[in-house]
Design a protein around this motif. Sequence first.
Motif, mmCIF file in Angstrom:
data_model
loop_
_atom_site.group_PDB
_atom_site.id
_atom_site.type_symbol
_atom_site.label_atom_id
_atom_site.label_comp_id
_atom_site.label_asym_id
_atom_site.label_seq_id
_atom_site.Cartn_x
_atom_site.Cartn_y
_atom_site.Cartn_z
ATOM 1 N N TYR A 27 -31.134 -19.364 5.174
ATOM 2 C CA TYR A 27 -32.164 -18.274 5.112
ATOM 3 C C TYR A 27 -34.062 -18.858 5.145
ATOM 4 C CZ TYR A 27 -34.614 -13.321 4.087
ATOM 5 O OH TYR A 27 -34.897 -12.202 4.333
ATOM 6 N N SER A 53 -37.175 -13.212 0.086
ATOM 7 C CA SER A 53 -36.647 -14.797 0.752
ATOM 8 C C SER A 53 -36.413 -15.379 -0.644
ATOM 9 C CB SER A 53 -38.348 -15.476 0.551
ATOM 10 O OG SER A 53 -38.036 -15.551 2.053
ATOM 11 N N LYS A 70 -30.735 -14.349 0.425
ATOM 12 C CA LYS A 70 -29.988 -14.214 0.649
ATOM 13 C C LYS A 70 -28.616 -14.568 0.149
ATOM 14 C CE LYS A 70 -28.113 -13.758 5.343
ATOM 15 N NZ LYS A 70 -27.918 -14.785 6.640
#
Length: 102
Positions: A27, A53, A70
């Motif tokens: 990610y 993020s 993530k």
Amino acid sequence: MSFCRFVGGEVFKDHFKPIYACSKCAYQLFSSGSKYKHSSPWPAFTETIHEDSVTKYEEAPGTYKVRCGKCGNGLGHQFVNDGPKRGQSRFIFSSSLQFIPK
């Protein structure tokens, strides 16, 4: 989990390329536009690419443990108001990053 253990030979400390991502799930976390040289042995960034993020929780006043937004991989720390300019935070990370060429 990676978090910021310094074991020497940090790969990205002086590496200023486009995208840095989570080493576990890829990610996108940071761009080279937010990276700056710092005296610590870890690469330092002032902001994330996406609002989601990272997730974080306060470890001590002005210091947060940071995880990938993530997958939850431990990434390092955020130090509030310790960036290159007044009011900016400093994010530092270790082996929890991977480089994604543009």
